[in-house]
Design an enzyme around this catalytic site. Structure first.
Site, mmCIF file in Angstrom:
data_model
loop_
_atom_site.group_PDB
_atom_site.id
_atom_site.type_symbol
_atom_site.label_atom_id
_atom_site.label_comp_id
_atom_site.label_asym_id
_atom_site.label_seq_id
_atom_site.Cartn_x
_atom_site.Cartn_y
_atom_site.Cartn_z
ATOM 1 N N ASP A 34 0.785 -1.250 0.021
ATOM 2 C CA ASP A 34 -0.035 0.057 0.103
ATOM 3 C C ASP A 34 0.737 1.140 -0.037
ATOM 4 O O ASP A 34 0.517 2.466 0.256
ATOM 5 C CB ASP A 34 -0.779 -0.024 1.182
ATOM 6 C CG ASP A 34 -0.302 -0.247 2.591
ATOM 7 O OD1 ASP A 34 1.164 -0.237 2.603
ATOM 8 O OD2 ASP A 34 -1.039 -0.032 3.485
ATOM 9 N N HIS A 238 18.693 2.100 -21.920
ATOM 10 C CA HIS A 238 17.970 2.548 -20.713
ATOM 11 C C HIS A 238 18.513 1.826 -19.322
ATOM 12 O O HIS A 238 17.933 1.437 -18.558
ATOM 13 C CB HIS A 238 16.193 2.108 -20.491
ATOM 14 C CG HIS A 238 15.623 3.107 -21.774
ATOM 15 N ND1 HIS A 238 14.362 2.600 -22.143
ATOM 16 C CD2 HIS A 238 15.818 3.762 -22.592
ATOM 17 C CE1 HIS A 238 13.845 3.315 -23.090
ATOM 18 N NE2 HIS A 238 14.995 4.302 -23.188
ATOM 19 N N ASP A 255 22.661 10.389 -19.478
ATOM 20 C CA ASP A 255 21.443 10.833 -20.138
ATOM 21 C C ASP A 255 20.461 11.347 -18.829
ATOM 22 O O ASP A 255 20.017 10.352 -18.345
ATOM 23 C CB ASP A 255 20.791 9.698 -20.989
ATOM 24 C CG ASP A 255 19.633 10.173 -21.581
ATOM 25 O OD1 ASP A 255 19.064 11.218 -21.330
ATOM 26 O OD2 ASP A 255 19.088 9.260 -22.396
ATOM 27 N N ASP A 266 16.066 17.104 -21.348
ATOM 28 C CA ASP A 266 16.552 15.606 -21.637
ATOM 29 C C ASP A 266 17.997 15.956 -22.418
ATOM 30 O O ASP A 266 18.049 15.865 -23.704
ATOM 31 C CB ASP A 266 15.362 14.828 -22.386
ATOM 32 C CG ASP A 266 15.738 13.416 -23.072
ATOM 33 O OD1 ASP A 266 16.958 12.821 -22.370
ATOM 34 O OD2 ASP A 266 14.855 13.053 -23.911
ATOM 35 N N HIS A 345 17.503 3.038 -32.217
ATOM 36 C CA HIS A 345 16.487 3.952 -31.963
ATOM 37 C C HIS A 345 16.132 5.160 -32.892
ATOM 38 O O HIS A 345 16.904 5.313 -33.795
ATOM 39 C CB HIS A 345 16.881 4.499 -30.590
ATOM 40 C CG HIS A 345 17.962 5.192 -30.192
ATOM 41 N ND1 HIS A 345 18.149 6.701 -30.625
ATOM 42 C CD2 HIS A 345 19.186 4.945 -29.531
ATOM 43 C CE1 HIS A 345 19.294 7.120 -30.384
ATOM 44 N NE2 HIS A 345 20.181 5.967 -29.731
ATOM 45 N N HIS A 349 12.535 13.067 -30.506
ATOM 46 C CA HIS A 349 11.111 13.179 -30.056
ATOM 47 C C HIS A 349 10.807 14.497 -29.568
ATOM 48 O O HIS A 349 11.577 15.458 -29.254
ATOM 49 C CB HIS A 349 10.907 11.829 -28.928
ATOM 50 C CG HIS A 349 11.671 12.100 -27.726
ATOM 51 N ND1 HIS A 349 11.526 12.878 -26.678
ATOM 52 C CD2 HIS A 349 13.047 11.453 -27.434
ATOM 53 C CE1 HIS A 349 12.521 12.882 -25.971
ATOM 54 N NE2 HIS A 349 13.412 11.883 -26.348
ATOM 55 N N HIS A 356 8.787 12.228 -23.765
ATOM 56 C CA HIS A 356 8.318 11.906 -25.153
ATOM 57 C C HIS A 356 7.054 12.556 -25.191
ATOM 58 O O HIS A 356 5.993 11.892 -24.928
ATOM 59 C CB HIS A 356 8.250 10.260 -25.237
ATOM 60 C CG HIS A 356 9.592 9.654 -25.119
ATOM 61 N ND1 HIS A 356 9.744 8.254 -25.004
ATOM 62 C CD2 HIS A 356 10.781 10.265 -24.876
ATOM 63 C CE1 HIS A 356 11.170 8.068 -24.923
ATOM 64 N NE2 HIS A 356 11.728 8.924 -24.815
ATOM 65 N N GLU A 382 19.300 13.156 -31.125
ATOM 66 C CA GLU A 382 19.952 12.244 -30.258
ATOM 67 C C GLU A 382 20.417 11.052 -30.713
ATOM 68 O O GLU A 382 20.153 9.895 -30.420
ATOM 69 C CB GLU A 382 19.118 11.814 -28.771
ATOM 70 C CG GLU A 382 17.698 11.373 -29.207
ATOM 71 C CD GLU A 382 17.035 10.925 -27.859
ATOM 72 O OE1 GLU A 382 17.674 10.138 -26.940
ATOM 73 O OE2 GLU A 382 16.037 11.413 -27.584
ATOM 74 N N TYR A 386 26.236 2.203 -30.624
ATOM 75 C CA TYR A 386 26.355 1.168 -29.422
ATOM 76 C C TYR A 386 26.990 -0.298 -30.219
ATOM 77 O O TYR A 386 26.226 -0.912 -30.935
ATOM 78 C CB TYR A 386 24.771 0.971 -28.872
ATOM 79 C CG TYR A 386 24.341 2.158 -28.475
ATOM 80 C CD1 TYR A 386 24.447 3.218 -27.485
ATOM 81 C CD2 TYR A 386 23.295 2.897 -29.511
ATOM 82 C CE1 TYR A 386 23.660 4.196 -27.134
ATOM 83 C CE2 TYR A 386 22.539 3.992 -29.333
ATOM 84 C CZ TYR A 386 22.626 4.778 -28.334
ATOM 85 O OH TYR A 386 22.015 5.851 -28.022
ATOM 86 N N ARG A 410 26.146 8.296 -27.325
ATOM 87 C CA ARG A 410 25.133 9.092 -27.670
ATOM 88 C C ARG A 410 25.352 10.582 -27.282
ATOM 89 O O ARG A 410 25.895 10.804 -26.121
ATOM 90 C CB ARG A 410 23.669 8.496 -26.967
ATOM 91 C CG ARG A 410 22.350 9.336 -27.493
ATOM 92 C CD ARG A 410 21.176 8.695 -26.833
ATOM 93 N NE ARG A 410 20.847 8.430 -25.432
ATOM 94 C CZ ARG A 410 20.958 7.479 -24.696
ATOM 95 N NH1 ARG A 410 21.392 6.292 -25.475
ATOM 96 N NH2 ARG A 410 20.923 7.212 -23.550
ATOM 97 N N GLU A 412 22.835 14.138 -26.984
ATOM 98 C CA GLU A 412 21.475 14.654 -27.261
ATOM 99 C C GLU A 412 21.250 16.039 -26.690
ATOM 100 O O GLU A 412 21.678 16.339 -25.569
ATOM 101 C CB GLU A 412 20.533 13.676 -26.221
ATOM 102 C CG GLU A 412 19.136 14.213 -26.059
ATOM 103 C CD GLU A 412 18.248 13.242 -25.215
ATOM 104 O OE1 GLU A 412 18.803 12.323 -24.495
ATOM 105 O OE2 GLU A 412 17.030 13.015 -25.449
HETATM 106 N N1 GLY Z 1 16.192 10.062 -21.804
HETATM 107 C C1 GLY Z 1 15.094 9.587 -22.478
HETATM 108 C C2 GLY Z 1 15.310 9.593 -23.842
HETATM 109 O O1 GLY Z 1 16.222 10.078 -24.382
HETATM 110 O O2 GLY Z 1 14.509 9.554 -24.919
HETATM 111 MN MN MN Z 2 15.591 11.809 -25.617
HETATM 112 MN MN MN Z 3 17.659 11.376 -23.151
#
Ligand code: GLY
Ligand code: MN
Ligand code: MN
Length: 438
Positions: A34, A238, A255, A266, A345, A349, A356, A382, A386, A410, A412
């Site tokens: 709970d 992730h 990130d 982000d 990816h 976004h 997102h 971004e 990898y 990466r 971004e």
């Molecule tokens: N940190 C989430 C993304 O880059 O979409």
């Molecule tokens: Mn992002």
């Molecule tokens: Mn990100």
């Protein structure tokens, strides 16, 4: 801010005309037994009301004579508030949130029908809260039953996203101010992380320092689970364990972004822990950096998400060809998506109230149906590469030379579309190797 929320509702109501839109607050999410996660309002609900309590419903009925904006909220109940905090309550909600009428949430079933009887469409997003979905469907069925003799009532149920999310995607100056604040805090945290990074420190120590800066300046803290990924962990998109000790010779991919009054930053940066790239790390980094540079140039009115993505993919594939991780003819490699094992990816976004964010990229099946960037939109850019110990090349592609394994990069940024092009809102975090690393 009240005027801003009203303006947003007015814009939506102008578009739905004879319809009635219903928005449900976010459900409470259970952490264990709970114990619940911190409440975070649903972004559509928040965008239209600024009201950040659970168990609430907002109804927009522009065709209703008196009540165009109605809220259903939890009543004040001290025995409950003493456990979980103060509630706005029915009386104060009217004045503070500008509703034409406010009811206790327990009266929803009794009061809702009057706002549906004359509507032609119910705008409601199915799928967020199943129990509430059933409530709305039951109301709609009752309205359908009454239609033959009454001659009015909603014939269809439509997702409000098609109207609301294009509005959400164009940031007002008030929203932009909040975005800039979320970004400024995040920039500071990334700068602190760069100072801290050295062999021997743990990923979670860097995470903690960054999130300290977030929480110090914003009650909402991180926009999403911070990724502090050293060495091979950078290849997990992730990665959130953040429990590895940084080693000499690692790259560090961070990130992380802050959420400020519901608006999110982000940002990703990747740099060598000991301030010196290996040859292989530098090569991969420079490919990603060039892909990002060219992709950012595509962010301007008239260009599309797809222009940006295809630009990034082309530069990445050229780079992979040059170092022998892909072989073949470039157009074919792109068409067959042979780069996917290394770049799986999208290139970005929409960003805003959701990390997102709501909003569309394409409307229609044709290549010409990609939607062009509009001034006021914010998109992340971004690209990454990898090459993990597990990465398998695409069919008919060469084995991966072990010298590249364990490298993940990466980069971004958050980019605002302007009348004349773009503004990179996150430019203050260094990323050009020569300037940034030392
Ligand atoms: N940190 C989430 C993304 O880059 O979409
Ligand atoms: Mn992002
Ligand atoms: Mn990100």
């Amino acid at each position: 801010m009240q005027a801003e929320y009203r303006q947003r509702r007015d814009r939506l109501m102008e578009k739905i005309g004879q319809g009635t839109a219903i928005f449900r607050s976010a459900p409470m999410a259970v952490m264990h037994n709970d114990v619940e996660y911190n409440f975070r309002q649903d972004s559509d609900f928040f965008y239209l009301t600024g009201f950040n309590e659970p168990s609430a419903v907002a109804v927009l009925a522009p065709h209703h004579e008196e009540h165009k904006f109605v809220l259903f909220v939890r009543p004040k109940e001290w025995e409950k508030e003493v456990w979980n905090g103060y509630r706005v309550g029915v009386d104060a909600a009217k004045e503070r949130f500008g509703a034409d009428e406010v009811y206790p949430i327990a009266e929803l079933n009794e009061k809702l029908p009057q706002y549906l009887e004359k509507a032609d469409i119910i705008y409601y997003h199915l799928g967020r809260d199943e129990a509430f979905d059933r409530t709305i469907l039951k109301h709609w069925q009752r309205q359908l039953k009454a239609y033959p003799k009454r001659g009015t009532g909603p014939r269809a149920l439509e997702d409000p996203a098609f109207i609301l999310h294009p509005l959400r995607s164009l940031k007002s100056s008030a929203e932009l101010q909040l975005m800039r604040k979320a970004i400024a805090i995040s920039v500071e945290a990334h700068q602190r992380a760069r100072e801290l990074a050295r062999p021997g420190i743990y990923e979670y120590e860097i995470q903690a320092e960054m999130e300290y800066i977030f929480r110090q300046q914003s009650v909402m803290g991180p926009a999403y689970p911070s990724i502090v990924a050293s060495g091979p962990n950078a290849c997990i998109l992730h990665y959130v364990e953040n429990n590895r000790q940084l080693q000499d010779g690692d790259l560090l991919l961070i990130d992380a972004g802050c959420c400020y009054e519901y608006y999110n930053a982000d940002i990703t940066r990747t740099f060598p822990v000991n301030r010196k790239f290996t040859m292989q790390q530098r090569v991969i980094y420079e490919i990603v950096l060039e892909a990002q540079r060219q992709a950012i140039e595509q962010v301007k009115p008239g260009k599309t998400y797809n222009d940006m993505h295809e630009t990034a993919v082309r530069v990445l594939v050229e780079g992979l060809l040059e170092i022998g991780l892909l072989v073949g003819e470039i157009e074919e490699l792109i068409k067959e998506k042979k780069y996917k094992p290394f770049y799986m990816h999208g290139t970005g976004h929409w960003l805003g109230l959701d990390v997102h964010d709501g909003g569309f990229y394409k409307q229609g099946e044709g290549e010409e149906d990609w939607l062009t960037f509009q001034p006021g939109q914010i998109i992340t850019v971004e690209p990454g590469l990898y090459i993990s110990s597990e990465t398998k090349p695409a069919e008919e592609q060469p084995e991966i030379d072990p010298q590249w394994r364990g490298i993940g990069v990466r980069i971004e940024d958050d980019v605002l579309v302007t009348d004349s092009g773009r503004e990179v809102l996150t430019a203050a975090v260094p990323k050009v190797a020569e300037e940034g690393i030392r």
